[in-house]
Scaffold this motif. Sequence first.
Motif, short mmCIF file in Angstrom:
data_model
loop_
_atom_site.label_atom_id
_atom_site.label_comp_id
_atom_site.label_asym_id
_atom_site.label_seq_id
_atom_site.Cartn_x
_atom_site.Cartn_y
_atom_site.Cartn_z
N UNK A 52 3.27 -6.04 -13.74
CA UNK A 52 2.81 -6.80 -12.25
C UNK A 52 3.52 -6.46 -11.03
N UNK A 53 4.71 -4.90 -11.38
CA UNK A 53 5.06 -4.67 -9.54
C UNK A 53 6.50 -5.48 -9.29
N UNK A 54 6.79 -5.76 -10.77
CA UNK A 54 8.03 -6.48 -10.79
C UNK A 54 8.24 -8.15 -10.56
N UNK A 55 7.03 -8.28 -10.77
CA UNK A 55 6.38 -9.77 -10.90
C UNK A 55 6.50 -10.59 -11.87
N UNK A 56 6.48 -9.78 -12.62
CA UNK A 56 6.22 -10.26 -14.32
C UNK A 56 6.84 -9.32 -15.34
N UNK A 57 7.73 -10.79 -16.64
CA UNK A 57 8.87 -9.57 -17.70
C UNK A 57 8.76 -10.31 -18.29
N UNK A 58 7.99 -9.23 -19.80
CA UNK A 58 7.61 -10.63 -20.96
C UNK A 58 9.34 -9.89 -21.61
N UNK A 59 9.48 -10.92 -23.15
CA UNK A 59 10.91 -10.70 -23.59
C UNK A 59 9.91 -11.09 -25.04
N UNK A 60 10.54 -9.97 -25.59
CA UNK A 60 10.20 -9.84 -26.77
C UNK A 60 11.57 -9.97 -28.05
N UNK A 61 11.46 -10.88 -29.14
CA UNK A 61 12.36 -10.55 -30.25
C UNK A 61 11.56 -8.74 -30.85
N UNK A 62 13.02 -8.27 -31.29
CA UNK A 62 12.79 -6.70 -31.44
C UNK A 62 12.54 -6.91 -32.74
N UNK A 63 12.55 -7.41 -33.98
CA UNK A 63 11.93 -8.31 -35.07
C UNK A 63 11.99 -9.09 -35.61
N UNK A 64 11.52 -9.65 -36.94
CA UNK A 64 11.09 -11.28 -37.42
C UNK A 64 12.17 -12.29 -37.99
N UNK A 65 12.90 -11.94 -37.33
CA UNK A 65 13.98 -12.48 -37.49
C UNK A 65 14.08 -13.98 -36.92
N UNK A 66 14.03 -15.22 -37.78
CA UNK A 66 13.67 -16.63 -37.97
C UNK A 66 14.48 -17.11 -36.68
N UNK A 67 15.62 -16.64 -37.55
CA UNK A 67 16.84 -17.42 -36.48
C UNK A 67 17.74 -16.71 -35.00
N UNK A 110 17.28 -13.68 -33.99
CA UNK A 110 17.08 -13.19 -32.76
C UNK A 110 16.31 -14.06 -31.96
N UNK A 111 15.62 -15.12 -31.99
CA UNK A 111 15.69 -16.20 -31.59
C UNK A 111 16.32 -16.78 -30.11
N UNK A 112 17.38 -16.40 -30.83
CA UNK A 112 19.04 -16.92 -30.48
C UNK A 112 19.12 -16.49 -29.30
N UNK A 113 18.84 -14.94 -30.20
CA UNK A 113 19.76 -13.88 -28.57
C UNK A 113 18.63 -14.00 -27.82
N UNK A 114 17.24 -13.78 -28.15
CA UNK A 114 16.04 -14.11 -27.07
C UNK A 114 16.80 -15.32 -25.90
N UNK A 115 16.87 -16.29 -26.21
CA UNK A 115 17.55 -17.12 -25.73
C UNK A 115 18.56 -16.94 -24.67
#
Length: 362
Positions: free
Chosen positions: A293-308, A310-315
Amino acid sequence: MAESLAWRIKVSLQWTGWLQYIPNMFLVVLLSFLGFLFRTLGFPHLATIFDVLDAIAFFVLCFDLITVKFNCRPTEAIPARKDWDAFDLMRQRRSCRSFQWRDLTPEHRNELMECVQANLLPQKMLGSKPIRLEYIREPLTVWPVVGCHEFLVAIAPKEYDRLAVLDVGRSLQKVVLHATRMGLATCWIGPGADQSSVQQKLGPRFNEEKDHIICVCAIGYPSWYMPTTIKWTVNMFSATRNPLSKLFFRDSRFETPLSTEAPPFSRYGRCYEACQWAPSSFNAQPVRVVGHAEGQRFDFYGANSSRYYTPVAVGIWLANWETGCEALKIKGHFKIMDSEKLDVPALTNDGPVYDMSWICSP
């Protein structure tokens, strides 16, 4: 399956703090053997070269053991506060592997704990499950960090909640950034912490039926004295990160890199760099971001299914992104988008996993 003898020896050396000196010891023995071998074969000049190298390696080993392992070293100064802007603070912050043995001053400890409490307020959380950052002032069994005896232990509910893990990464990273500004050194520790040691030192503050330890963060004053093996490893791996073209994308298939230097995405400036240099377990950088949306939204993804991890890294990325936007006076907020509004890629057994979106405010 029973663990091998070699693995048990490795773990024992790791938790007793001797593992980081083994490569130096091996080098001393190897150089000594080569000197003996070439002297026996009738090459005295080569033998002399290896003898000199052996003497240098032996000196380095002794220096490391005396100054680090047995803590016979001069008192080091308390670092000054760092009056850097937000981006320099995030860019220059590094994981510290060797700490001074001195305690934090009461002023530093009080300021740190005030920051902890401020970043754990319910209204600042992404999720609804409570998390805690428990302070410990005792040595823990950790590796490869040496010298540290003050820690923050991140605890989430034992019943798995991904948002709570995101909150751990985001909240603790904000504390880490404030500690860095104070002049303190920090080090995120995940698999390098012995869980039983941490639980024992927490005592009644840890309920095995309700709590789950996510990670540990060592906090203190940095020391110049560091085992040579760790110093080489840090210099080899800490200065490398994936390019932005492998982290930020225009599509949720992660195929088209985001043009971060071209309008309208260029307005976010060094926010991309702040995420690029964010810490993660083994510097794996398991986070991907899609700009919409022309810089109005950024979606953050964990690149793998690690339960702990990866989401810590996303945070942590969320904290750095938010800090960068605040520094640029770009207003926005985090939101979990409805699935029908997301072009979510087909999931595999190893991800990716959509976590959170940042929405620019009008």
